[in-house]
Write a protein that holds these residues in place. Structure first.
Motif, PDB file in Angstrom:
ATOM      1  N   TYR A   1       0.411  -1.079  -0.075  1.00  6.26           N
ATOM      2  CA  TYR A   1       0.091   0.185   0.153  1.00  6.26           C
ATOM      3  C   TYR A   1       0.760   1.134   0.382  1.00  6.26           C
ATOM      4  O   TYR A   1       1.892   1.336   0.139  1.00  6.26           O
ATOM      5  CB  TYR A   1      -0.596   0.263   1.569  1.00  6.26           C
ATOM      6  N   THR A   2       0.031   2.292  -0.503  1.00  7.11           N
ATOM      7  CA  THR A   2       0.837   3.728  -0.634  1.00  7.11           C
ATOM      8  C   THR A   2       0.429   4.725   0.434  1.00  7.11           C
ATOM      9  O   THR A   2      -1.502   4.368  -0.292  1.00  7.11           O
ATOM     10  CB  THR A   2       1.064   4.200  -1.810  1.00  7.11           C
ATOM     11  N   LEU A   3       0.712   5.524   1.327  1.00  6.80           N
ATOM     12  CA  LEU A   3       0.196   6.002   2.260  1.00  6.80           C
ATOM     13  C   LEU A   3       0.885   7.596   1.707  1.00  6.80           C
ATOM     14  O   LEU A   3       2.238   7.818   1.884  1.00  6.80           O
ATOM     15  CB  LEU A   3       0.356   5.672   3.468  1.00  6.80           C
ATOM     16  N   GLU A   4      -0.156   8.686   1.295  1.00 10.99           N
ATOM     17  CA  GLU A   4       0.577  10.525   0.552  1.00 10.99           C
ATOM     18  C   GLU A   4      -0.765  10.984   2.164  1.00 10.99           C
ATOM     19  O   GLU A   4      -1.653  10.504   1.984  1.00 10.99           O
ATOM     20  CB  GLU A   4       0.313   9.797  -0.293  1.00 10.99           C
ATOM     21  N   PHE A   5       0.205  11.510   2.451  1.00 10.35           N
ATOM     22  CA  PHE A   5      -0.530  12.464   3.312  1.00 10.35           C
ATOM     23  C   PHE A   5       0.579  13.792   4.161  1.00 10.35           C
ATOM     24  O   PHE A   5       1.395  13.727   3.607  1.00 10.35           O
ATOM     25  CB  PHE A   5      -0.191  11.220   5.032  1.00 10.35           C
ATOM     26  N   THR A   6      -0.384  14.550   4.678  1.00 10.60           N
ATOM     27  CA  THR A   6      -0.107  16.197   5.343  1.00 10.60           C
ATOM     28  C   THR A   6      -0.250  15.874   6.077  1.00 10.60           C
ATOM     29  O   THR A   6      -0.427  14.870   7.091  1.00 10.60           O
ATOM     30  CB  THR A   6      -0.479  17.075   3.957  1.00 10.60           C
ATOM     31  N   ARG A   7      -0.057  17.337   6.922  1.00  9.64           N
ATOM     32  CA  ARG A   7      -1.186  17.316   8.427  1.00  9.64           C
ATOM     33  C   ARG A   7      -2.152  16.860   9.221  1.00  9.64           C
ATOM     34  O   ARG A   7      -2.306  16.161  10.143  1.00  9.64           O
ATOM     35  CB  ARG A   7      -0.755  18.540   8.711  1.00  9.64           C
TER      36      ARG A   7
ATOM     37  N   SER B   1      -5.204  12.319   4.252  1.00 13.16           N
ATOM     38  CA  SER B   1      -3.775  11.429   3.748  1.00 13.16           C
ATOM     39  C   SER B   1      -4.463  10.706   2.645  1.00 13.16           C
ATOM     40  O   SER B   1      -6.182  10.650   2.755  1.00 13.16           O
ATOM     41  CB  SER B   1      -3.529  10.785   4.661  1.00 13.16           C
ATOM     42  N   SER B   2      -3.892   9.824   2.213  1.00 18.93           N
ATOM     43  CA  SER B   2      -5.170   8.512   0.634  1.00 18.93           C
ATOM     44  C   SER B   2      -4.087   7.530   1.019  1.00 18.93           C
ATOM     45  O   SER B   2      -2.661   7.628   0.950  1.00 18.93           O
ATOM     46  CB  SER B   2      -5.235   9.276  -0.357  1.00 18.93           C
TER      47      SER B   2
ATOM     48  N   TYR C   1      -9.396   7.513   2.338  1.00 22.06           N
ATOM     49  CA  TYR C   1      -9.099   8.559   2.559  1.00 22.06           C
ATOM     50  C   TYR C   1      -9.685   9.597   4.122  1.00 22.06           C
ATOM     51  O   TYR C   1     -10.373   9.059   4.081  1.00 22.06           O
ATOM     52  CB  TYR C   1      -9.707   9.536   1.328  1.00 22.06           C
ATOM     53  N   LYS C   2      -8.813   9.487   4.618  1.00 18.74           N
ATOM     54  CA  LYS C   2      -8.883  10.135   5.744  1.00 18.74           C
ATOM     55  C   LYS C   2      -8.279  12.076   5.554  1.00 18.74           C
ATOM     56  O   LYS C   2      -7.786  12.244   5.947  1.00 18.74           O
ATOM     57  CB  LYS C   2      -7.847   9.824   6.929  1.00 18.74           C
TER      58      LYS C   2
ATOM     59  N   GLY D   1      -1.305   7.117  10.147  1.00 17.48           N
ATOM     60  CA  GLY D   1      -0.753   5.747   9.800  1.00 17.48           C
ATOM     61  C   GLY D   1      -1.628   5.317   8.861  1.00 17.48           C
ATOM     62  O   GLY D   1      -2.723   5.891   8.358  1.00 17.48           O
ATOM     63  N   PRO D   2      -1.593   3.921   8.998  1.00 25.05           N
ATOM     64  CA  PRO D   2      -1.837   3.483   7.510  1.00 25.05           C
ATOM     65  C   PRO D   2      -3.382   2.874   7.390  1.00 25.05           C
ATOM     66  O   PRO D   2      -3.890   2.377   8.367  1.00 25.05           O
ATOM     67  CB  PRO D   2      -0.961   1.435   7.393  1.00 25.05           C
ATOM     68  N   GLY D   3      -4.930   2.881   6.818  1.00 29.64           N
ATOM     69  CA  GLY D   3      -5.865   2.602   7.115  1.00 29.64           C
ATOM     70  C   GLY D   3      -5.941   3.509   7.540  1.00 29.64           C
ATOM     71  O   GLY D   3      -6.326   4.513   6.921  1.00 29.64           O
ATOM     72  N   GLU D   4      -7.608   2.816   9.026  1.00 30.38           N
ATOM     73  CA  GLU D   4      -7.750   3.360   9.093  1.00 30.38           C
ATOM     74  C   GLU D   4      -6.947   3.834  10.802  1.00 30.38           C
ATOM     75  O   GLU D   4      -7.524   4.908  11.421  1.00 30.38           O
ATOM     76  CB  GLU D   4      -9.048   2.646   9.801  1.00 30.38           C
ATOM     77  N   TYR D   5      -6.331   3.359  10.601  1.00 31.94           N
ATOM     78  CA  TYR D   5      -5.246   3.733  12.413  1.00 31.94           C
ATOM     79  C   TYR D   5      -4.926   5.142  11.989  1.00 31.94           C
ATOM     80  O   TYR D   5      -3.909   5.527  10.868  1.00 31.94           O
ATOM     81  CB  TYR D   5      -4.147   2.817  12.111  1.00 31.94           C
TER      82      TYR D   5
END
Length: 290
Positions: free
Chosen positions: A73-79, A82-83, A115-116, A211-215
């Motif tokens: 999986y790829t996690l792209e995120f800002t403060r 995230s996706s 997407y979180k 973090g990854p997923g919903e974490y």
């Protein structure tokens, strides 16, 4: 000793808050790759084991569950956003056993695309049930993490341990006919009940509560997390990459909340198991865990 532990954790929370505030004053982005490993422990002496001797579909299921699953999986995120998206891979044709081909994907709290929005405490997740797409929109789950002083090195990062024990919800039991030969043919009945405790390792070196997923919800990026049969581990990370992030919001499918999606998924899974004898020999489990 307890006072030292509390002081140490307080120090890192304070450091996280200061670093988070500093990052708020400048643009921050990152791209990380995680590997999710899933493997199931199956009881050697069980009703399902005996049933596998005469039911080729059950036998094929058990063999696939023992083999496990590995996904990237790829996690792209800002403060604050995230996706999390599964890396597309070419499907490897599996050799059918007795004309039966079975595959599964295990989520363990992980969806195909999530997407979180940390500020809004919400997520949008892509779901699929038997070929039909859904867009799951709901609030982020609440993790009441217990921060521990135990540390370990993961790559170049010093990580701290945190645990969360979910509160089991009371489920109304359904009255079933003991003579029904299909009662114990669900996927979950094959798997040994695992400890529900979620164990996470986070690093204050990357002061982002994600973090990854919903974490999420820890004073630093979650580098590793283990829940039941699935372990998710950070493989690599690039801080402030030159390229623009692609923070995907799932849009394809019927909108639904998580509770209704889970109920529908269980219903369809149960129906599929009951009707499995009339299929064409192929069988696909959309998701295990959650």
């Amino acid at each position: 000793m307890k006072t030292i532990q509390i002081t140490l954790i307080s120090f890192f929370i304070l450091a996280f808050a200061k670093a988070y505030t500093a990052q708020a004053q400048q643009e921050f982005k990152a791209k990380a790759t995680y590997i999710a490993f899933t493997k199931f422990d199956l009881p050697e002496d069980s009703t399902m084991t005996k049933k596998a001797e005469s039911d080729p579909i059950v036998k094929a299921m058990m063999e696939q569950l023992k083999k496990g699953s590995k996904q990237e999986y790829t996690l792209e995120f800002t403060r604050t956003e995230s996706s999390y998206d599964k890396v597309k891979q070419l499907a490897t044709p599996s050799k059918p056993t007795n004309g039966i081909s079975i595959s599964f994907s295990a989520s363990g709290g992980v969806g195909s695309t999530i997407y979180k929005n940390i500020e809004e405490n919400s997520y949008i997740k892509q779901g699929n049930i038997m070929g039909k797409d859904f867009v799951i929109i709901d609030e982020l789950p609440t993790y009441e993490w217990k921060l521990l002083s135990e540390t370990k090195k993961i790559g170049q990062y010093t990580c701290f341990k945190a645990i969360y024990v979910p509160i089991e919800e009371e489920v109304e039991e359904e009255i079933e006919d003991d003579t029904d030969d299909e009662v114990n043919t669900s996927i979950t009945s094959m798997v040994v009940e695992a400890d529900p405790t979620i164990t996470a390792w986070y690093t204050p070196d990357i002061p982002v509560s994600n973090g990854p997923g919903e974490y999420h919800g820890l004073p630093g990026l979650i580098v590793e997390v283990q829940q039941q049969e699935t372990t998710i581990l950070l493989k690599e990370i690039v801080l402030n990459p030159d390229e623009k992030l692609d923070l995907k919001k799932p849009r394809s499918g019927k909108k639904i909340n998580q509770e209704d999606f889970d109920a529908l998924q269980k219903k369809k899974s149960d129906e599929m198991m009951k009707n499995r004898g009339s299929g064409n020999g192929s069988f696909r489990v959309i998701s295990i865990g959650g």
